[in-house]
Design an enzyme around this catalytic site. Structure first.
Site: not given
Length: 490
Positions: A323, A424-426
């Site tokens: 990430k 999914w860390h927007y």
């Protein structure tokens, strides 16, 4: 925990997970259930760094009281799975040190973090935190979907006075604030939902609102801007036998701006072979053989159906994940229609900034070293010369709708672009200083705050859910102290 991937794969109208595809061509998900993303995510729990807390201007004392408040209620120490132990040992062997043991804190090196899954695999969510409140002061409408914020415009500034929502039958209702001083609407719909609701309510770029015939409450060009997602790239490592399922437990926090994590065992069930599961997808296929303009929903479904004939053994194994921390690339969110149930148009511009691409390549090289490390190969029994084949395997997997460049693993920049997915860390869209102030009140209007990840300019820690939940407690205490002073008792 064992059904984590099933929830994400469920695209029905009653699913707690709502799939959307960014204009970049990357599959993504947003939650549509009480408890938000804690109901559908991978469960990893780790705090923001002390430098992050200082940078955003939070009260460090209250932050350090608010994290434990959450942890005592829903966070657990994981039982480390064999795959996670192998990745932990590989990280240390390649120099991602020291080993910081089990800790919630953000420290350089390798660590084991917390989880919202208990030792029986049961998920605990932010919704459970409501049980710590006073039930006499809480009314929770679990089948209500807010479609618009209602404003009163008689004063010097528009004032939020309530919301318009729909029930499970589609009937419209309105809920209004009491006349008590300090009453306000607090918007916590996430990095997609909060900017979307502000736009639907008439707060946003005037020209965009007028195109959709939305009455303009406040012209703010920054609503929906500065959208960011932390790019994720993965390498799938096949094994000769099934591996125990595990979600993220171990993380390597590097000084090169990337985090290394892992998951395993979610590609081995029959349902997995027929579905797309983002970071736990092990679908080995050639979606890239379908030209981009021909990638209709029907063509994609036909591709997924074809995977039913793949051998079970093709899906045994796990992933090493990279990430990107604090990406420089930014995008935007805009409305497509006036329905709050529909997804807006979202663009993240993955790897648009050259620094992001360079850091991704650095992270891929770390993953290559881990795959070749003695500790990891002792566990996987993997031939060290197979790394190029593993990279091609990942390029060929059905992880996004981007054109693929197979057999080009010598160009790691291209590998980063071809295999980008989301974790999914927007965040962003209602940034502090642009849409909300330091107290999270929406600039230019009264009676309205936004308290969620849409206000973040960077994603906190390796995984943001700990900080998002902490923020709820933190701001709850702040608001009580503002309204009641010492009588607040917190």
């Amino acid at each position: 925990m064992h059904n984590f991937h099933i929830t994400l794969a469920d695209t029905s109208s009653t699913s707690p997970s709502q799939c959307f595809i960014s204009t970049d061509g990357v599959f993504n998900s947003r939650a549509r259930i009480l408890g938000g993303a804690t109901c559908i995510n991978a469960g990893f729990y780790t705090r923001a760094s002390s430098s992050y807390v200082k940078r955003v201007g939070w009260d460090a004392k209250l932050v350090n009281e608010s994290y434990p408040w959450v942890e005592r209620r829903i966070v657990h120490k994981p039982k480390l799975a064999p795959w996670q132990r192998a990745v932990r040992d590989g990280l240390l062997e390649v120099g991602i040190s020291p080993f910081n043991g089990f800790t919630y804190d953000h420290k350089y090196g390798t660590k084991v973090g917390g989880t919202i899954f208990d030792n029986k695999g049961r998920r605990h969510t932010a919704a459970e935190l409501l049980s710590s409140g006073n039930p006499e002061n809480l009314n929770v409408l679990i089948h209500a979907t807010v479609h618009k914020i209602v404003f009163h415009n008689s004063g010097s500034k528009p004032k939020a006075i309530g919301v318009l929502f729909k029930d499970e039958n589609g009937e419209e209702h309105q809920a209004f604030l009491s006349r008590s001083p300090g009453s306000e609407v607090i918007l916590s719909s996430g990095a997609i939902g909060s900017p979307q609701l502000l736009l639907l309510s008439g707060i946003g770029p005037k020209a965009d609102l007028e195109k959709l015939k939305i009455p303009v409450v406040l012209d703010n060009e920054f609503v929906g801007k500065y959208m960011q997602d932390n790019p994720l790239n993965t390498v799938f490592i096949p094994t000769s036998k099934p591996v125990q399922q595990s979600l993220i437990q171990t993380v390597g926090i590097t000084k090169m701006g990337v985090y290394i994590e892992a998951s395993s065992g979610f590609g081995q069930s029959n349902d997995s072979i027929q579905r797309h599961h983002g970071i736990v997808a092990a679908e080995i296929g050639q979606l890239s053989t379908i030209p981009p303009k021909q990638r209709t929903r029907e063509a994609i479904q036909a591709f997924k159906d074809s995977k039913e004939n793949l051998p079970f053994e093709a899906f045994m194994g796990g992933f090493i994940l990279e990430k990107l921390a604090m990406p420089k690339s930014k995008g935007q969110l805009s409305l497509i229609d006036l329905n709050a149930d529909d997804n807006p148009s979202v663009t993240f511009n993955y790897f648009n900034h050259p620094l992001d691409l360079r850091r991704c390549v650095d992270g891929i090289r770390v993953m290559e070293k881990i795959v070749k490390s003695k500790h990891f190969t002792d566990y996987t029994r993997l031939n060290k010369t197979l790394i190029d084949k593993l990279l091609n395997l990942s390029v060929e997997a059905n992880v996004n709708l981007l054109p693929k460049h197979t057999n080009d693993t010598s160009c790691l920049e291209q590998f980063c672009r071809d295999t980008v997915i989301t974790i999914w860390h927007y965040h962003g869209g209602c940034n502090v200083g642009k849409v909300v102030g330091p107290d999270y009140r929406v600039l230019g209007v009264d009676g309205l705050r936004v308290v969620d990840g849409s206000t973040f300019s960077d994603s906190p820690g390796t995984n943001p859910q700990a900080t998002v939940m902490m923020m709820g407690r933190y701001m709850g205490v702040k608001v009580l102290r503002e309204r009641l002073g010492r009588a607040a008792g917190v």
